[in-house]
Scaffold this motif. Structure first.
Motif, PDB file in Angstrom:
ATOM      1  N   HIS A  28       3.162   1.673   4.504  1.00 48.99           N
ATOM      2  CA  HIS A  28       1.844   1.160   4.884  1.00 48.99           C
ATOM      3  C   HIS A  28       0.989   2.297   5.270  1.00 48.99           C
ATOM      4  N   TYR A  68      -2.906   3.735   6.144  1.00 47.91           N
ATOM      5  CA  TYR A  68      -4.289   3.497   6.726  1.00 47.91           C
ATOM      6  C   TYR A  68      -5.182   4.595   6.331  1.00 47.91           C
ATOM      7  N   SER A 112       1.158   3.676   9.139  1.00 49.64           N
ATOM      8  CA  SER A 112       1.340   2.829  10.445  1.00 49.64           C
ATOM      9  C   SER A 112       2.234   3.237  11.673  1.00 49.64           C
ATOM     10  N   GLU A 153       1.999  -2.157  12.866  1.00 46.66           N
ATOM     11  CA  GLU A 153       1.042  -3.038  11.942  1.00 46.66           C
ATOM     12  C   GLU A 153       0.324  -4.124  12.479  1.00 46.66           C
ATOM     13  N   LEU A 213      -2.415  -2.539  14.606  1.00 45.77           N
ATOM     14  CA  LEU A 213      -3.457  -2.240  13.821  1.00 45.77           C
ATOM     15  C   LEU A 213      -4.564  -3.007  13.181  1.00 45.77           C
ATOM     16  N   PHE A 237      -7.904  -3.111  10.993  1.00 43.18           N
ATOM     17  CA  PHE A 237      -8.030  -2.925   9.678  1.00 43.18           C
ATOM     18  C   PHE A 237      -7.589  -4.124   8.997  1.00 43.18           C
ATOM     19  N   HIS A 277      -4.460  -0.013   3.872  1.00 44.94           N
ATOM     20  CA  HIS A 277      -5.354  -0.652   4.805  1.00 44.94           C
ATOM     21  C   HIS A 277      -6.888  -0.049   4.939  1.00 44.94           C
TER      22      HIS A 277
END
Length: 192
Positions: free
Chosen positions: A38, A40, A51, A78, A81, A85, A120
């Motif tokens: 993941h 961002y 993340s 996650e 966040l 996001f 994201h």
């Protein structure tokens, strides 16, 4: 104790620090680059962070290593966040642009993105497919810029829109239309 980020500024600070740490060759982080799923994207600084690193307040390479061995959990970060996001679907043109940016960044360290890569972007980032343009709205200076992306919707022209359907659309027999793209349907019916 593992303290989570509390605002978007914390995240920006962590993404900057993450990029400094990998450029400085922080060993444990470099070893883990291909493990991160993941990522961002922060458009304001045109940088990415994973993340599990950016979700913990005031993080750095040393703390990340400590947190890792204390059992830090990416699912927790996650969850935190997601208030700032949204996931950028792999069907959106911007996904490939951002994936290429991540690939280029990782290639510097002889690494490749994880096969389960998820990107994201900030929730207010509705113009995701035109990275690099200064216009941030779909209607700028009286002109429409396409495609316009919001969640799983893509408006590709003044006459064509598409949506990636998932199981929930069928279970609930319908779908919502985000504010960013509602104008498309109102204009199509002569109400806009």
């Amino acid at each position: 104790m593992l303290e989570l980020v509390v605002d978007y500024e914390d995240i920006i600070s962590n993404v900057k620090q993450f990029n400094i740490d990998i450029k400085n060759g922080e060993g444990f982080l470099l070893q883990r680059l291909s493990n991160f799923k993941h990522w961002y994207y922060i458009p304001e600084i045109d940088q990415f962070g994973p993340s599990k690193y950016i979700g913990y307040k005031d993080n750095n390479a040393t703390k990340y290593t400590d947190y890792y061995y204390q059992g830090s959990d990416g699912r927790v970060t996650e969850g935190e966040l997601q208030q700032w996001f949204k996931i950028l679907g792999d069907f959106v043109p911007a996904f490939n642009e951002l994936k290429q940016k991540i690939s280029t960044m990782l290639k510097e360290f002889s690494k490749k993105p994880n096969k389960g890569l998820t990107i994201h972007v900030p929730r207010n980032y509705s113009k995701a497919s035109v990275i690099g343009r200064k216009e941030s709205l779909c209607n700028y200076g009286g002109k429409n810029y396409f495609p316009i992306i919001s969640d799983s919707w893509v408006v590709v022209s003044s006459k064509k829109a598409s949506k990636k359907l998932d199981k929930s659309a069928f279970l609930h027999r319908g779908t919502g239309i985000p504010k960013d793209v509602r104008y498309f349907f109102m204009e199509s019916k002569g109400k806009g």
